[in-house]
Design a protein around this motif. Structure first.
Motif, short mmCIF file in Angstrom:
data_model
loop_
_atom_site.label_atom_id
_atom_site.label_comp_id
_atom_site.label_asym_id
_atom_site.label_seq_id
_atom_site.Cartn_x
_atom_site.Cartn_y
_atom_site.Cartn_z
N ALA A 163 31.49 12.93 4.69
CA ALA A 163 32.00 14.40 5.06
C ALA A 163 32.11 14.30 6.57
CB ALA A 163 31.17 15.36 4.62
N SER A 164 31.41 13.55 7.28
CA SER A 164 31.58 13.74 8.86
C SER A 164 32.33 12.48 9.50
CB SER A 164 30.15 13.61 9.35
OG SER A 164 29.51 12.42 8.87
N ALA A 165 32.45 11.49 8.58
CA ALA A 165 33.31 10.39 8.94
C ALA A 165 35.00 10.48 8.96
CB ALA A 165 32.81 9.03 8.44
N LYS A 166 35.48 9.63 9.58
CA LYS A 166 37.02 9.63 9.10
C LYS A 166 37.25 8.93 7.82
CE LYS A 166 39.78 7.73 12.14
NZ LYS A 166 40.27 6.75 13.45
N PRO A 167 38.24 9.37 7.16
CA PRO A 167 38.46 9.04 5.81
C PRO A 167 38.51 7.39 5.78
CG PRO A 167 40.03 10.68 6.38
CD PRO A 167 39.38 10.31 7.66
N TYR A 168 37.90 6.95 4.66
CA TYR A 168 37.87 5.67 4.32
C TYR A 168 38.85 5.18 3.46
CZ TYR A 168 33.23 5.07 6.73
OH TYR A 168 32.34 5.16 7.65
N ARG A 169 39.35 3.91 3.04
CA ARG A 169 40.58 3.81 2.08
C ARG A 169 39.71 3.33 0.93
NH1 ARG A 169 43.63 3.95 -0.87
NH2 ARG A 169 45.38 2.62 -1.51
N ALA A 170 38.25 2.64 0.98
CA ALA A 170 37.67 2.51 -0.12
C ALA A 170 36.15 2.47 0.09
CB ALA A 170 37.96 1.25 -0.63
N VAL A 171 35.47 2.80 -1.06
CA VAL A 171 33.98 2.58 -0.91
C VAL A 171 33.49 1.54 -1.76
CG1 VAL A 171 31.61 3.71 -1.09
CG2 VAL A 171 33.58 4.97 0.13
N LEU A 172 32.71 0.48 -1.39
CA LEU A 172 32.29 -0.57 -2.37
C LEU A 172 30.83 -0.55 -2.51
CD1 LEU A 172 33.85 -3.65 -0.34
CD2 LEU A 172 34.75 -2.03 -1.85
N LEU A 173 30.61 -0.45 -3.93
CA LEU A 173 29.31 0.22 -4.38
C LEU A 173 28.71 -1.15 -5.11
CD1 LEU A 173 30.03 3.79 -5.65
CD2 LEU A 173 28.68 3.06 -3.61
N THR A 174 27.47 -1.20 -5.31
CA THR A 174 26.72 -2.05 -6.05
C THR A 174 26.17 -1.55 -7.31
OG1 THR A 174 26.01 -3.71 -4.25
CG2 THR A 174 25.02 -3.87 -6.18
N HIS A 175 26.23 -1.95 -8.24
CA HIS A 175 25.80 -1.13 -9.53
C HIS A 175 24.13 -1.55 -9.78
CE1 HIS A 175 25.69 -0.40 -14.08
NE2 HIS A 175 25.19 0.56 -13.37
N ASN A 176 24.00 -2.65 -9.52
CA ASN A 176 22.70 -3.23 -10.01
C ASN A 176 22.47 -4.36 -9.04
OD1 ASN A 176 20.16 -3.25 -11.97
ND2 ASN A 176 20.74 -5.52 -11.82
N GLU A 177 21.37 -4.28 -8.03
CA GLU A 177 21.01 -5.14 -6.90
C GLU A 177 20.16 -6.32 -7.47
OE1 GLU A 177 21.33 -7.74 -4.33
OE2 GLU A 177 22.49 -5.77 -3.77
N THR A 178 20.37 -7.32 -7.70
CA THR A 178 19.62 -8.44 -8.28
C THR A 178 18.59 -9.01 -7.29
OG1 THR A 178 21.24 -10.15 -8.06
CG2 THR A 178 21.11 -9.11 -10.17
N SER A 179 18.86 -8.93 -5.94
CA SER A 179 18.16 -9.50 -4.94
C SER A 179 16.69 -8.41 -4.74
CB SER A 179 18.72 -9.44 -3.71
OG SER A 179 19.27 -8.29 -3.16
N THR A 180 16.77 -7.32 -5.19
CA THR A 180 15.63 -6.48 -5.06
C THR A 180 15.23 -5.68 -6.37
OG1 THR A 180 16.95 -4.52 -4.42
CG2 THR A 180 16.46 -5.72 -2.74
#
Length: 426
Positions: A163-180
């Motif tokens: 809400a406070s940042a300039k708009p992004y073209r995309a947000v990249l998400l990890t569903h399930n983080e196997t390293s942790t």
């Protein structure tokens, strides 16, 4: 890259791969019975590649077929239709490309973005960091929204940042983080992204979650998700899976990052003919076809319940050994569990001793190398393999001077599994 503020904080024997009796399996694991592994020489408990059913192994040894023929086209249709139904989409196209999961991550980026595009990467571990690295390498203007390793991302904090940042073209998400061993609250994170200025694309690394953990692509507004054959799909490594929704296709028309082998538009043109643009890993597809078929036969809700129950059992067993789990209960993955190594226990010799007994688990990655171990439980897995693995781990801990009651941990593993299954399946 810039770091965004406001991110959430954390913080026996060689045949140990099998349960003792068929009747025991029938009694406690009714859903998994059709796809249980036969006896084998090791208990492979890493986050991937995962064990594959004997029927899949046999399918992968079938005679080669023409990848431009009708038999291949029918197989391609069955796999893609099956994957789509299992992840809850009627709107997206399922594309199969020969390559690794990391290749699918690169494909997701280069097909939807242009150099200079503002991209927010929500990273909670090594694979979120990899997503950021790939996007940066192709010229995206990347900001990292980081949670401490071992914690999930906070949807409220993400919404505040967006809400406070300039708009992004995309947000990249990890569903399930196997390293942790952490699963993100993906539905809530996606909702936060859609509420943001500019309505960025929601692009998801679903490699170690898809097929095993609840996922509703259309209902949650996921624009693009990637996966790979060697995880919960019960195939061998070699097939990258990309599921591309309408908004991602629209973005692809404007995207200017370079691509050739990973070109989604080219893949879709060939898929319409029942083919792939390049020579595919046909034998891996033979196995993936059967893996998807088995999951459809089991039913996705049953598959999700089985993985949740096995995770509960594995986590209870590890805690009964006196180990401290990395993730808080609400953040724990259903496909991989991470635990801290006890003080004074050196990973190399301990790992070698477990491997000598047929138990194969994974160590830590990056900054956590030598500090944690990771216990995989996805795909073709039942509680028998997990209980046996916990027992062998307990026996090995005792040999290294760390008091552990292996028999009690075995009991705790089975009891927690049975309790979870009783709730899931009255």
């Amino acid at each position: 890259m810039r770091a965004a503020s406001g991110a959430s904080a954390a913080g026996s024997s060689a045949k140990s791969g099998v349960e003792g009796s068929a009747s025991d399996r029938r009694g406690i694991d009714p859903f998994h019975r059709p796809i249980m592994m036969p006896p084998m020489g090791q208990n492979l408990r890493i986050p991937g590649p995962t064990p594959i059913p004997m029927a899949v192994r046999e399918a992968q040894s079938a005679p080669m077929i023409d990848h431009r023929g009708t038999e291949f086209a029918a197989m391609l249709r069955e796999i893609t239709t099956g994957i789509g139904s299992l992840i809850g989409t009627e709107q997206a196209d399922v594309l199969l490309l020969t390559g690794s999961g990391s290749g699918a991550m690169e494909a997701a980026i280069v097909n939807t973005l242009s150099p200079g595009d503002r991209v927010l990467v929500v990273t909670i571990g090594a694979f979120g960091d990899r997503f950021a690295k790939i996007a940066s390498a192709f010229g995206a203007d990347v900001t990292r929204f980081e949670a401490n390793w071992g914690a999930a991302a906070d949807p409220a904090a993400l919404a505040e940042h967006l809400a406070s940042a300039k708009p992004y073209r995309a947000v990249l998400l990890t569903h399930n983080e196997t390293s942790t061993g952490v699963a993100n609250p993906l539905r809530e994170l996606a909702a936060a992204v859609h509420a943001a200025p500019g309505d960025p694309l929601v692009v998801v690394d679903g490699i170690s979650g898809l097929g095993a953990i609840e996922f509703e692509m259309d209902a949650w507004g996921i624009d693009l998700v990637v996966s790979a054959s060697q995880k919960a799909w019960m195939g061998s490594p070699g097939i990258a899976i990309a599921v591309v929704g309408p908004r991602a296709w629209a973005a692809a028309e404007a995207a200017r990052m370079p691509r050739a082998y990973w070109d989604f538009a080219e893949a879709r043109r060939w898929a319409e003919k029942g083919q792939t643009p390049w020579t595919p890993a046909v034998s891996v597809l033979f196995g993936l076809q059967l893996g998807v078929r088995l999951l459809r036969d089991e039913g996705r809700e049953r598959t999700w319940a089985r993985h949740a129950a096995i995770a509960a059992g594995a986590q209870a067993g590890l805690e009964a050994l006196g180990l401290t789990l990395v993730a808080a209960p609400q953040d724990r993955s259903h496909t991989v569990t991470a635990a801290w190594l006890p003080d004074g226990l050196e990973w190399g010799p301990f790992n070698a001793a477990m491997r000598g007994k047929g138990l194969i688990v994974a160590g830590g990655q990056a900054a956590w190398t030598g500090k944690i171990m990771r216990f995989g439980h996805m795909g073709d897995v039942g509680i028998g393999e997990m209980a046996d693995a916990v027992r062998v781990m307990g026996e090995t801990l005792a040999e290294f001077g760390h008091g552990a009651d292996a028999a009690e941990a075995d009991r705790a593993t089975r009891e927690a599994f049975e309790q979870a299954m009783a709730v899931a399946v009255p």
